[in-house]
Motif scaffolding. Structure first.
Motif, PDB file in Angstrom:
ATOM      1  N   LEU A 127       0.799  -1.220   0.000  1.00  0.00           N
ATOM      2  CA  LEU A 127       0.000   0.000   0.000  1.00  0.00           C
ATOM      3  C   LEU A 127       0.835   1.274   0.000  1.00  0.00           C
ATOM      4  O   LEU A 127       0.280   2.374   0.037  1.00  0.00           O
ATOM      5  N   HIS A 128       2.163   1.161  -0.040  1.00  0.00           N
ATOM      6  CA  HIS A 128       2.992   2.351   0.158  1.00  0.00           C
ATOM      7  C   HIS A 128       2.982   3.317  -1.031  1.00  0.00           C
ATOM      8  O   HIS A 128       3.251   4.501  -0.874  1.00  0.00           O
ATOM      9  N   ASP A 129       2.668   2.808  -2.235  1.00  0.00           N
ATOM     10  CA  ASP A 129       2.588   3.690  -3.401  1.00  0.00           C
ATOM     11  C   ASP A 129       1.285   4.483  -3.358  1.00  0.00           C
ATOM     12  O   ASP A 129       0.246   3.992  -2.925  1.00  0.00           O
ATOM     13  N   GLY A 130       1.336   5.718  -3.835  1.00  0.00           N
ATOM     14  CA  GLY A 130       0.139   6.549  -3.856  1.00  0.00           C
ATOM     15  C   GLY A 130      -0.042   7.301  -2.548  1.00  0.00           C
ATOM     16  O   GLY A 130       0.871   7.417  -1.734  1.00  0.00           O
ATOM     17  N   ALA A 131      -1.247   7.806  -2.343  1.00  0.00           N
ATOM     18  CA  ALA A 131      -1.531   8.659  -1.184  1.00  0.00           C
ATOM     19  C   ALA A 131      -2.542   8.005  -0.258  1.00  0.00           C
ATOM     20  O   ALA A 131      -3.329   7.152  -0.671  1.00  0.00           O
ATOM     21  N   ILE A 132      -2.509   8.419   1.012  1.00  0.00           N
ATOM     22  CA  ILE A 132      -3.600   8.084   1.917  1.00  0.00           C
ATOM     23  C   ILE A 132      -4.478   9.321   2.032  1.00  0.00           C
ATOM     24  O   ILE A 132      -3.997  10.446   1.957  1.00  0.00           O
ATOM     25  N   ILE A 133      -5.768   9.108   2.192  1.00  0.00           N
ATOM     26  CA  ILE A 133      -6.714  10.216   2.299  1.00  0.00           C
ATOM     27  C   ILE A 133      -7.438  10.134   3.632  1.00  0.00           C
ATOM     28  O   ILE A 133      -7.980   9.080   3.991  1.00  0.00           O
ATOM     29  N   VAL A 134      -7.432  11.243   4.349  1.00  0.00           N
ATOM     30  CA  VAL A 134      -8.095  11.342   5.648  1.00  0.00           C
ATOM     31  C   VAL A 134      -9.402  12.095   5.469  1.00  0.00           C
ATOM     32  O   VAL A 134      -9.427  13.209   4.930  1.00  0.00           O
ATOM     33  N   LYS A 135     -10.490  11.489   5.919  1.00  0.00           N
ATOM     34  CA  LYS A 135     -11.820  12.088   5.788  1.00  0.00           C
ATOM     35  C   LYS A 135     -12.558  11.953   7.120  1.00  0.00           C
ATOM     36  O   LYS A 135     -12.649  10.845   7.660  1.00  0.00           O
ATOM     37  N   ASP A 136     -13.034  13.063   7.641  1.00  0.00           N
ATOM     38  CA  ASP A 136     -13.775  13.076   8.902  1.00  0.00           C
ATOM     39  C   ASP A 136     -13.002  12.406  10.037  1.00  0.00           C
ATOM     40  O   ASP A 136     -13.566  11.675  10.861  1.00  0.00           O
ATOM     41  N   GLY A 137     -11.699  12.641  10.072  1.00  0.00           N
ATOM     42  CA  GLY A 137     -10.889  12.124  11.157  1.00  0.00           C
ATOM     43  C   GLY A 137     -10.548  10.656  11.066  1.00  0.00           C
ATOM     44  O   GLY A 137      -9.969  10.089  11.998  1.00  0.00           O
ATOM     45  N   ARG A 138     -10.878  10.011   9.949  1.00  0.00           N
ATOM     46  CA  ARG A 138     -10.580   8.593   9.756  1.00  0.00           C
ATOM     47  C   ARG A 138      -9.748   8.399   8.496  1.00  0.00           C
ATOM     48  O   ARG A 138      -9.839   9.198   7.554  1.00  0.00           O
ATOM     49  N   LEU A 139      -8.962   7.350   8.494  1.00  0.00           N
ATOM     50  CA  LEU A 139      -8.162   7.041   7.320  1.00  0.00           C
ATOM     51  C   LEU A 139      -9.078   6.330   6.324  1.00  0.00           C
ATOM     52  O   LEU A 139      -9.392   5.151   6.485  1.00  0.00           O
ATOM     53  N   ALA A 140      -9.527   7.076   5.320  1.00  0.00           N
ATOM     54  CA  ALA A 140     -10.542   6.566   4.395  1.00  0.00           C
ATOM     55  C   ALA A 140      -9.987   5.536   3.425  1.00  0.00           C
ATOM     56  O   ALA A 140     -10.613   4.500   3.167  1.00  0.00           O
ATOM     57  N   ALA A 141      -8.803   5.806   2.865  1.00  0.00           N
ATOM     58  CA  ALA A 141      -8.253   4.906   1.845  1.00  0.00           C
ATOM     59  C   ALA A 141      -6.758   5.107   1.709  1.00  0.00           C
ATOM     60  O   ALA A 141      -6.210   6.134   2.117  1.00  0.00           O
ATOM     61  N   ALA A 142      -6.106   4.095   1.145  1.00  0.00           N
ATOM     62  CA  ALA A 142      -4.670   4.155   0.866  1.00  0.00           C
ATOM     63  C   ALA A 142      -4.438   3.786  -0.594  1.00  0.00           C
ATOM     64  O   ALA A 142      -5.332   3.305  -1.281  1.00  0.00           O
ATOM     65  N   ARG A 143      -3.231   4.038  -1.049  1.00  0.00           N
ATOM     66  CA  ARG A 143      -2.833   3.758  -2.443  1.00  0.00           C
ATOM     67  C   ARG A 143      -3.744   4.500  -3.426  1.00  0.00           C
ATOM     68  O   ARG A 143      -4.093   3.975  -4.493  1.00  0.00           O
ATOM     69  N   CYS A 144      -4.104   5.737  -3.075  1.00  0.00           N
ATOM     70  CA  CYS A 144      -4.996   6.530  -3.925  1.00  0.00           C
ATOM     71  C   CYS A 144      -4.198   7.235  -5.023  1.00  0.00           C
ATOM     72  O   CYS A 144      -3.081   7.694  -4.793  1.00  0.00           O
ATOM     73  N   MET A 145      -4.794   7.334  -6.183  1.00  0.00           N
ATOM     74  CA  MET A 145      -4.173   8.012  -7.312  1.00  0.00           C
ATOM     75  C   MET A 145      -4.583   9.485  -7.313  1.00  0.00           C
ATOM     76  O   MET A 145      -5.764   9.806  -7.227  1.00  0.00           O
ATOM     77  N   LEU A 146      -3.601  10.367  -7.416  1.00  0.00           N
ATOM     78  CA  LEU A 146      -3.863  11.802  -7.455  1.00  0.00           C
ATOM     79  C   LEU A 146      -3.518  12.365  -8.831  1.00  0.00           C
ATOM     80  O   LEU A 146      -2.642  11.826  -9.524  1.00  0.00           O
ATOM     81  N   PRO A 147      -4.176  13.449  -9.253  1.00  0.00           N
ATOM     82  CA  PRO A 147      -3.845  14.069 -10.543  1.00  0.00           C
ATOM     83  C   PRO A 147      -2.475  14.737 -10.486  1.00  0.00           C
ATOM     84  O   PRO A 147      -2.180  15.473  -9.541  1.00  0.00           O
ATOM     85  N   VAL A 148      -1.655  14.476 -11.466  1.00  0.00           N
ATOM     86  CA  VAL A 148      -0.298  15.040 -11.494  1.00  0.00           C
ATOM     87  C   VAL A 148      -0.322  16.398 -12.186  1.00  0.00           C
ATOM     88  O   VAL A 148      -0.865  16.537 -13.279  1.00  0.00           O
ATOM     89  N   SER A 149       0.248  17.405 -11.541  1.00  0.00           N
ATOM     90  CA  SER A 149       0.274  18.753 -12.109  1.00  0.00           C
ATOM     91  C   SER A 149       1.205  18.812 -13.318  1.00  0.00           C
ATOM     92  O   SER A 149       2.273  18.198 -13.332  1.00  0.00           O
ATOM     93  N   GLU A 150       0.771  19.565 -14.335  1.00  0.00           N
ATOM     94  CA  GLU A 150       1.588  19.762 -15.530  1.00  0.00           C
ATOM     95  C   GLU A 150       2.207  21.157 -15.560  1.00  0.00           C
ATOM     96  O   GLU A 150       2.773  21.569 -16.566  1.00  0.00           O
ATOM     97  N   SER A 151       2.120  21.866 -14.462  1.00  0.00           N
ATOM     98  CA  SER A 151       2.645  23.227 -14.405  1.00  0.00           C
ATOM     99  C   SER A 151       4.156  23.240 -14.582  1.00  0.00           C
ATOM    100  O   SER A 151       4.875  22.420 -13.998  1.00  0.00           O
ATOM    101  N   GLY A 152       4.629  24.183 -15.393  1.00  0.00           N
ATOM    102  CA  GLY A 152       6.058  24.315 -15.627  1.00  0.00           C
ATOM    103  C   GLY A 152       6.756  25.150 -14.576  1.00  0.00           C
ATOM    104  O   GLY A 152       7.965  25.344 -14.630  1.00  0.00           O
ATOM    105  N   THR A 153       5.999  25.672 -13.594  1.00  0.00           N
ATOM    106  CA  THR A 153       6.590  26.509 -12.548  1.00  0.00           C
ATOM    107  C   THR A 153       7.088  25.695 -11.354  1.00  0.00           C
ATOM    108  O   THR A 153       7.712  26.247 -10.453  1.00  0.00           O
ATOM    109  N   ILE A 154       6.805  24.400 -11.337  1.00  0.00           N
ATOM    110  CA  ILE A 154       7.247  23.542 -10.229  1.00  0.00           C
ATOM    111  C   ILE A 154       8.745  23.284 -10.361  1.00  0.00           C
ATOM    112  O   ILE A 154       9.245  22.974 -11.447  1.00  0.00           O
ATOM    113  N   SER A 155       9.452  23.394  -9.268  1.00  0.00           N
ATOM    114  CA  SER A 155      10.907  23.202  -9.270  1.00  0.00           C
ATOM    115  C   SER A 155      11.281  21.808  -9.767  1.00  0.00           C
ATOM    116  O   SER A 155      10.668  20.813  -9.353  1.00  0.00           O
TER     117      SER A 155
END
Length: 261
Positions: free
Chosen positions: A174-202
């Motif tokens: 489960l270590h890949d991806g993100a964990i999401i906390v909702k209402d004080g509980r750990l809702a899910a793990a290994r969640c996929m997040l949208p990757v930013s395409e901004s060119g201003t990120i270091s």
């Protein structure tokens, strides 16, 4: 007001100012991205079309006119991410929380459980930073994160330091991806997040940070990133980043943001 052969009144001035403001906001959204070049290319072709039409070049203006008609649909497809971000920005700016008068009567949606779970998150973050364990933690605020929760493995468990450390241990599935906390509980793990395409990120920031930026561009979630390479703690929200934070600084920033009205 008469300027040469032109008659300009206050409506015309307001019209010009509004168009300039919209163009500036569009430029800010696409600045540094690939869409930036496409946008200016389209503006150049449109300028040529206007010149050709004014000079009476019927063939060229007809060809470019057809291109412009199709080009509007093409722009909607190409800039769908930027358009969505722009509409989200407008939605946030007109929300109750942004209104100086109405926000006095507004109660944050963030549950008390979310605040009490912060200490477990902070304790786990401190250990992971010391051991250089990469981590990506998302805490829901106002925007619903249901679709991101469903992209991972549903856990719906009480948050604890040991649980977070176990999830992000490099040998666990489960270590890949993100964990999401909702209402004080750990809702899910290994969640996929949208990757930013901004060119201003270091360029020094890796995939976890880009995913955090992408999430912050689309939602108002509070996001914590622990760098695997440097053990650096970062806090990201609304497209902004606070890097190399201490646990105490993170606690202050996180608590303030979650309780902010």
């Amino acid at each position: 007001m008469q300027i040469g052969f032109l008659t300009i009144d206050w409506i015309d001035i307001l019209d010009i100012l509004l168009v300039a403001f919209l163009l500036y906001q569009v430029y800010k959204l696409i600045q540094g991205s690939i869409a930036n070049k496409v946008f200016f290319g389209y503006i150049f072709i449109y300028a040529v079309y206007l010149v050709a039409k004014a000079l009476g070049m019927e063939l060229l203006s007809a060809i470019l006119g057809q291109f412009m008609n199709v080009g509007v649909l093409a722009l909607l497809i190409i800039f769908q991410q930027e358009i969505r971000r722009f509409l989200m920005m407008l939605g946030r700016s007109t929300s109750i929380r942004e209104n100086a008068i109405l926000k006095k009567f507004y109660t944050p949606k963030v549950a008390k459980e979310s605040i009490t779970s912060i200490q477990s998150i902070l304790d786990a973050t401190k250990v992971m930073a010391t051991s250089h364990t990469g981590a990506l933690i998302v805490i829901e605020r106002e925007d619903d994160l249901k679709k991101f929760i469903e992209s991972g493995d549903i856990i719906d468990a009480e948050i604890s330091k040991r649980l977070i450390l176990n999830i992000f241990h490099k040998n666990t599935p489960l270590h890949d991806g993100a964990i999401i906390v909702k209402d004080g509980r750990l809702a899910a793990a290994r969640c996929m997040l949208p990757v930013s395409e901004s060119g201003t990120i270091s360029p020094a920031l890796g995939f976890r940070h880009r995913a955090a930026f992408g999430m912050s561009e689309q939602t108002d979630a509070a996001i914590i990133v622990v760098s695997e390479e440097k053990g650096e703690i970062s806090f990201i929200n609304h497209g902004g980043i606070f890097r190399n934070m201490s646990v105490n600084d993170l606690e202050a920033k996180l608590t303030d943001y979650l309780l902010k009205v």
